[in-house]
Design a protein around this motif. Structure first.
Motif, PDB file in Angstrom:
ATOM      1  N   HIS A 114       0.817  -1.217   0.000  1.00 40.14           N
ATOM      2  CA  HIS A 114       0.000   0.000   0.000  1.00 40.14           C
ATOM      3  C   HIS A 114       0.851   1.267   0.000  1.00 40.14           C
ATOM      4  N   ASN A 115       2.104   1.119  -0.424  1.00 43.57           N
ATOM      5  CA  ASN A 115       3.021   2.260  -0.580  1.00 43.57           C
ATOM      6  C   ASN A 115       3.114   3.141   0.653  1.00 43.57           C
ATOM      7  N   ALA A 116       3.185   2.518   1.816  1.00 49.43           N
ATOM      8  CA  ALA A 116       3.273   3.282   3.063  1.00 49.43           C
ATOM      9  C   ALA A 116       4.682   3.282   3.642  1.00 49.43           C
ATOM     10  N   THR A 117       5.651   2.797   2.876  1.00 49.75           N
ATOM     11  CA  THR A 117       6.999   2.705   3.416  1.00 49.75           C
ATOM     12  C   THR A 117       7.694   4.058   3.500  1.00 49.75           C
ATOM     13  N   GLY A 118       7.122   5.113   2.970  1.00 47.98           N
ATOM     14  CA  GLY A 118       7.678   6.444   3.184  1.00 47.98           C
ATOM     15  C   GLY A 118       7.325   6.962   4.568  1.00 47.98           C
ATOM     16  N   THR A 119       6.199   6.526   5.087  1.00 39.48           N
ATOM     17  CA  THR A 119       5.760   6.904   6.426  1.00 39.48           C
ATOM     18  C   THR A 119       6.352   5.959   7.457  1.00 39.48           C
ATOM     19  N   TYR A 120       6.339   4.686   7.137  1.00 34.67           N
ATOM     20  CA  TYR A 120       6.885   3.664   8.022  1.00 34.67           C
ATOM     21  C   TYR A 120       8.197   3.183   7.435  1.00 34.67           C
ATOM     22  N   HIS A 121       9.241   3.212   8.243  1.00 32.12           N
ATOM     23  CA  HIS A 121      10.549   2.734   7.817  1.00 32.12           C
ATOM     24  C   HIS A 121      10.661   1.255   8.159  1.00 32.12           C
ATOM     25  N   VAL A 122      11.201   0.475   7.224  1.00 31.28           N
ATOM     26  CA  VAL A 122      11.480  -0.923   7.490  1.00 31.28           C
ATOM     27  C   VAL A 122      12.912  -1.003   8.003  1.00 31.28           C
ATOM     28  N   ALA A 123      13.074  -1.590   9.180  1.00 30.39           N
ATOM     29  CA  ALA A 123      14.390  -1.776   9.773  1.00 30.39           C
ATOM     30  C   ALA A 123      14.658  -3.270   9.888  1.00 30.39           C
ATOM     31  N   TYR A 124      15.945  -3.621   9.958  1.00 30.29           N
ATOM     32  CA  TYR A 124      16.333  -5.026  10.017  1.00 30.29           C
ATOM     33  C   TYR A 124      17.485  -5.209  10.995  1.00 30.29           C
ATOM     34  N   CYS A 125      17.394  -6.248  11.803  1.00 33.77           N
ATOM     35  CA  CYS A 125      18.458  -6.618  12.725  1.00 33.77           C
ATOM     36  C   CYS A 125      19.048  -7.947  12.265  1.00 33.77           C
ATOM     37  N   PRO A 126      20.313  -7.956  11.828  1.00 32.32           N
ATOM     38  CA  PRO A 126      20.918  -9.210  11.368  1.00 32.32           C
ATOM     39  C   PRO A 126      21.109 -10.224  12.495  1.00 32.32           C
ATOM     40  N   MET A 127      21.236  -9.753  13.720  1.00 34.05           N
ATOM     41  CA  MET A 127      21.407 -10.682  14.833  1.00 34.05           C
ATOM     42  C   MET A 127      20.107 -11.416  15.144  1.00 34.05           C
ATOM     43  N   ALA A 128      19.003 -10.701  15.110  1.00 31.56           N
ATOM     44  CA  ALA A 128      17.696 -11.318  15.361  1.00 31.56           C
ATOM     45  C   ALA A 128      17.147 -11.966  14.094  1.00 31.56           C
ATOM     46  N   LYS A 129      17.764 -11.636  12.965  1.00 33.88           N
ATOM     47  CA  LYS A 129      17.269 -12.092  11.661  1.00 33.88           C
ATOM     48  C   LYS A 129      15.794 -11.730  11.511  1.00 33.88           C
ATOM     49  N   ALA A 130      15.508 -10.466  11.846  1.00 30.60           N
ATOM     50  CA  ALA A 130      14.120 -10.020  11.855  1.00 30.60           C
ATOM     51  C   ALA A 130      14.009  -8.553  11.461  1.00 30.60           C
ATOM     52  N   SER A 131      12.895  -8.232  10.838  1.00 31.59           N
ATOM     53  CA  SER A 131      12.588  -6.866  10.438  1.00 31.59           C
ATOM     54  C   SER A 131      11.445  -6.332  11.272  1.00 31.59           C
ATOM     55  N   TRP A 132      11.242  -5.019  11.203  1.00 33.19           N
ATOM     56  CA  TRP A 132      10.116  -4.373  11.868  1.00 33.19           C
ATOM     57  C   TRP A 132       9.854  -3.040  11.198  1.00 33.19           C
ATOM     58  N   LEU A 133       8.709  -2.465  11.496  1.00 39.36           N
ATOM     59  CA  LEU A 133       8.360  -1.124  11.048  1.00 39.36           C
ATOM     60  C   LEU A 133       8.567  -0.161  12.197  1.00 39.36           C
ATOM     61  N   GLN A 134       8.997   1.047  11.860  1.00 42.27           N
ATOM     62  CA  GLN A 134       9.107   2.107  12.846  1.00 42.27           C
ATOM     63  C   GLN A 134       8.868   3.424  12.144  1.00 42.27           C
ATOM     64  N   THR A 135       8.603   4.476  12.932  1.00 45.77           N
ATOM     65  CA  THR A 135       8.321   5.781  12.336  1.00 45.77           C
ATOM     66  C   THR A 135       9.528   6.693  12.328  1.00 45.77           C
ATOM     67  N   GLY A 136      10.442   6.561  13.246  1.00 47.64           N
ATOM     68  CA  GLY A 136      11.608   7.427  13.308  1.00 47.64           C
ATOM     69  C   GLY A 136      12.711   6.966  12.378  1.00 47.64           C
TER      70      GLY A 136
END
Length: 156
Positions: A114-136
């Motif tokens: 839904h093209n919302a990645t400009g508002t929500y940033h996708v972050a990734y942790c290689p240690m957790a091997k996991a991504s998440w959304l954040q606003t900052g």
């Protein structure tokens, strides 16, 4: 994830991580009301995990589960309801983070579609091997909480 946060390898893996203060503020509304409520509560859960606050995480998960039986459930991926329920019922931070990881995968997919990645940033942790959304724009890692809050990198 557990047990890794204090090791030399853990510190080395996040050597280039951001160290500036983050802003877990809620994003400007992007979606229709009920879906936006789910995303707002997801961001609250993400910020609570960064602070190692199980009570705030389960509160955010409970708020999501109350929103999902309505219009949000028709728009969001079907798995989101059970993932939010798992988050709401988490008994400890490890189970909350496991539930959050699954929920993150579903909401990242939805946000990208839904093209919302400009508002929500996708972050990734290689240690957790996991991504998440954040606003900052500063990495605020929900998977390692206070022990390594800036471990990871922004992907989008």
């Amino acid at each position: 994830m557990p047990g890794m946060a204090g090791t030399a390898d853990a510190a080395h893996a996040c050597h280039g991580a951001s160290s500036a203060a983050g802003n877990p503020a809620l994003a400007k509304p992007v979606f229709a009301g009920p879906v936006q409520s789910v995303f707002d509560n997801y961001i609250k859960a993400q910020a609570a995990l960064v602070q190692d606050s199980l009570a705030a995480v389960t509160d955010a998960g409970s708020a999501m589960t109350k929103t999902l039986p309505g219009a949000a459930s028709k728009s969001l991926p079907p798995a989101v309801a059970s993932q939010a329920e798992s988050l709401a019922k988490a008994k400890d931070l490890d189970s909350a983070r496991a539930a959050f990881k699954q929920l993150s995968d579903s909401l990242i997919e939805f946000a990208k579609a839904h093209n919302a990645t400009g508002t929500y940033h996708v972050a990734y942790c290689p240690m957790a091997k996991a991504s998440w959304l954040q606003t900052g724009a500063t990495v605020m890692n929900p998977y390692f909480g206070k022990s390594m809050p800036h471990c990871g990198q922004l992907k989008s």
